[in-house]
Design an enzyme around this catalytic site. Structure first.
Site, PDB file in Angstrom:
ATOM      1  CB  SER A 189      53.760   5.525  63.460  1.00 30.64           C
ATOM      2  OG  SER A 189      54.508   5.590  62.267  1.00 30.64           O
ATOM      3  CE1 TYR A 239      58.716   1.256  59.477  1.00 24.25           C
ATOM      4  CE2 TYR A 239      57.419   3.255  59.636  1.00 24.25           C
ATOM      5  CZ  TYR A 239      57.488   1.886  59.452  1.00 24.25           C
ATOM      6  OH  TYR A 239      56.347   1.163  59.227  1.00 24.25           O
ATOM      7  CB  THR A 267      59.200  -1.039  62.353  1.00 25.00           C
ATOM      8  OG1 THR A 267      58.260  -0.762  63.388  1.00 25.00           O
ATOM      9  CG2 THR A 267      58.531  -1.878  61.281  1.00 25.00           C
ATOM     10  CE  LYS A 270      54.477  -3.207  64.572  1.00 22.90           C
ATOM     11  NZ  LYS A 270      54.491  -2.918  63.125  1.00 22.90           N
ATOM     12  CG  HIS A 284      54.431  -3.585  58.375  1.00 21.76           C
ATOM     13  ND1 HIS A 284      55.578  -3.036  58.881  1.00 21.76           N
ATOM     14  CD2 HIS A 284      53.640  -2.519  58.048  1.00 21.76           C
ATOM     15  CE1 HIS A 284      55.500  -1.715  58.850  1.00 21.76           C
ATOM     16  NE2 HIS A 284      54.323  -1.374  58.356  1.00 21.76           N
TER      17      HIS A 284
HETATM   18  C1  LIG Z   1      47.238   1.970  57.987  1.00 19.31           C
HETATM   19  C2  LIG Z   1      48.399   1.271  58.651  1.00 19.31           C
HETATM   20  C3  LIG Z   1      49.563   1.979  58.887  1.00 19.31           C
HETATM   21  C4  LIG Z   1      50.652   1.342  59.511  1.00 19.31           C
HETATM   22  N1  LIG Z   1      51.763   2.084  59.810  1.00 19.31           N
HETATM   23  C5  LIG Z   1      52.788   1.497  60.494  1.00 19.31           C
HETATM   24  C6  LIG Z   1      53.901   2.271  60.929  1.00 19.31           C
HETATM   25  O1  LIG Z   1      53.977   3.473  60.702  1.00 19.31           O
HETATM   26  N2  LIG Z   1      54.882   1.613  61.613  1.00 19.31           N
HETATM   27  C7  LIG Z   1      54.825   0.262  61.892  1.00 19.31           C
HETATM   28  O2  LIG Z   1      55.742  -0.279  62.521  1.00 19.31           O
HETATM   29  N3  LIG Z   1      53.769  -0.478  61.502  1.00 19.31           N
HETATM   30  C8  LIG Z   1      52.749   0.110  60.834  1.00 19.31           C
HETATM   31  N4  LIG Z   1      51.656  -0.635  60.488  1.00 19.31           N
HETATM   32  C9  LIG Z   1      51.578  -2.055  60.904  1.00 19.31           C
HETATM   33  C10 LIG Z   1      50.946  -2.144  62.307  1.00 19.31           C
HETATM   34  O3  LIG Z   1      51.818  -1.607  63.289  1.00 19.31           O
HETATM   35  C11 LIG Z   1      50.678  -3.607  62.706  1.00 19.31           C
HETATM   36  O4  LIG Z   1      51.852  -4.352  62.568  1.00 19.31           O
HETATM   37  C12 LIG Z   1      49.556  -4.270  61.899  1.00 19.31           C
HETATM   38  O5  LIG Z   1      48.509  -3.361  61.630  1.00 19.31           O
HETATM   39  C13 LIG Z   1      49.027  -5.450  62.700  1.00 19.31           C
HETATM   40  O6  LIG Z   1      48.053  -6.157  61.998  1.00 19.31           O
HETATM   41  P1  LIG Z   1      46.466  -5.929  62.219  1.00 19.31           P
HETATM   42  O7  LIG Z   1      46.150  -4.666  61.482  1.00 19.31           O
HETATM   43  O8  LIG Z   1      45.885  -7.140  61.619  1.00 19.31           O
HETATM   44  O9  LIG Z   1      46.221  -5.799  63.701  1.00 19.31           O
HETATM   45  C14 LIG Z   1      50.564  -0.024  59.865  1.00 19.31           C
HETATM   46  C15 LIG Z   1      49.377  -0.723  59.616  1.00 19.31           C
HETATM   47  C16 LIG Z   1      48.306  -0.100  59.020  1.00 19.31           C
HETATM   48  C17 LIG Z   1      47.033  -0.880  58.802  1.00 19.31           C
END
Ligand SMILES: Cc1cc2nc3c(=O)[nH]c(=O)nc-3n(C[C@H](O)[C@H](O)[C@H](O)COP(=O)(O)O)c2cc1C
Length: 382
Positions: free
Chosen positions: A109, A132, A158, A255, A279
């Site tokens: 990320s 981002y 994203t 994404k 997300h």
């Molecule tokens: C703690 C946390 C931090 C996240 N940070 C980002 C991020 O920095 N960039 C991003 O594109 N998605 C981020 N996401 C979303 C994840 O990339 C992903 O889309 C999501 O966790 C998928 O769902 P799942 O947790 O049910 O597998 C984050 C998710 C979580 C749980």
């Protein structure tokens, strides 16, 4: 409970809950508003059953596939998640190593707690960097050049975070990045001495990819919501995304897509892959579950881009259902973060290996020997 007694993702979730101070567990686990989308991301897979073919020679099962130009050993790879050192002091290094050892791709990320150059040199496994777009537009071109120099194989943008989602668990626990030892959270930190001592005695960290240009929130504590709302560019459009794709000139994923119309936009501006995602239910509550959007997007895209399903995967059967409906691969976020919190690199390795075994076992149980053969004939509805 020990790592070896975790037999599924839900066991890892329970162990992570025990190991982490409450603000950090809820930061991983929570979603937006009433968490309706968060729940639905997983329950949506229940709409379908898997229908076995029997008396098939299943002595050799192939799970390999190629995604964003990278060969991976099995059709699941790791979503980007910010600030992994919050959950274990080895953070993104542990996760990148585990992904490499399990033969799959890791996505780092923008908001990581270890910089992209360090992770680029840490393993020789396939890697993608997730962008981002900040108000400081110079950062985007800088990310592209730094990712190229550090040997990343693909980029991803994203697009589902124009503003921060309303994560009420974080408001209640007072969650900030990096954690602020506030009066409200102090009891929870005191009840988790192992985490707290590790946090205090390991190198301090912030948002390591951006802190040389942005100090507020990257080096000093700020809520995630404040950071996003202050630093992310709210004026970005498809034209900006097209420029980023052209400047990179290699495999590129968008994404955060949930409609067929936006999937077509992504193809038209040159994306190699469309990541169907909301997300993880952390942004718009009431956004559709990725699995519910899959069939229409697959039909519309009609092979012109790879389709990746991200969100809600907790079982091998979920992956099989997504592939049978036409996804090329799936991504996971929380499952590996629970593993990281539960046991660092070893925890992530165990999560990935359990999920992979579930996929392999269920392929045998439905009589399918190659993931490329999964199709609608293996599905029926209730
Ligand atoms: C703690 C946390 C931090 C996240 N940070 C980002 C991020 O920095 N960039 C991003 O594109 N998605 C981020 N996401 C979303 C994840 O990339 C992903 O889309 C999501 O966790 C998928 O769902 P799942 O947790 O049910 O597998 C984050 C998710 C979580 C749980």
């Amino acid at each position: 409970m020990k790592l070896k007694h975790c037999y599924n993702i839900d066991d890892f979730r329970r162990l992570a809950r025990k190991k982490l101070p409450a603000p950090l567990f809820h930061y991983i686990d929570g979603g937006a508003d009433d968490e309706r989308t968060l729940q639905h991301n997983t329950t949506s897979f229940d709409r379908y059953n898997l229908v076995p073919n029997v008396l098939v020679d299943i002595s050799n099962i192939n799970l390999e596939t190629t995604i964003l130009g990278q060969k991976i050993d099995w059709p699941v790879f790791l979503s980007p998640t910010g600030m992994s050192r919050l959950f274990h002091h080895d953070g993104e290094r542990a996760v990148a190593s585990a992904a490499c050892k399990s033969g799959t791709l890791y996505t780092l990320s923008t908001l990581s707690s270890i910089n992209l150059e360090d992770i680029g040199g840490h393993t020789n496994g396939p890697k993608m960097f997730q962008i981002y777009i900040h108000r400081d537009r110079g950062l985007t071109l800088e990310f592209i050049e730094r990712s190229r120099a550090a040997g990343y194989d693909a980029l991803c943008l994203t697009v589902d975070m124009p503003v921060a989602g309303n994560r009420e668990r974080d408001l209640r626990t007072g969650m900030t990045m990096p954690p602020n030892m506030s009066l409200e959270s102090i009891i929870s930190f005191a009840c988790h001495p192992e985490w707290t001592l590790n946090y205090l005695f390991h190198t301090k960290f912030g948002l390591e990819n951006v802190r040389h240009r942005i100090s507020k929130g990257s080096a000093n504590a700020s809520s995630v919501i404040d950071y996003v709302n202050e630093q992310f560019d709210t004026s970005i459009t498809w034209d900006d995304a097209e420029k980023v794709i052209a400047a990179w000139g290699g495999p590129f994923a968008i994404k955060g897509i949930t409609s067929a119309k936006d999937a077509l936009h992504a193809i038209n501006i040159g994306a190699t892959a469309v990541i169907i995602s909301n997300h993880g239910g952390r942004q718009l509550d009431s956004a559709p579950a990725p699995f519910d959007c899959l069939q229409e997007i697959v039909e519309t895209v009609d092979g012109r881009a790879e389709i990746i399903l991200d969100g809600g995967i907790r079982r091998g059967t979920h992956v099989l259902k997504a592939l049978a409906l036409g996804a090329n691969a799936c991504m996971i976020g929380r499952p590996y973060l629970y593993g990281l919190a539960a046991g660092g690199e070893k925890g992530v390795i165990r999560v990935l290996s359990l999920l992979r075994q579930e996929i392999e076992r269920n392929m045998a149980l439905i009589g399918c020997t190659d993931i490329s053969e999964l199709d609608h004939s293996f599905l029926n509805t209730w």
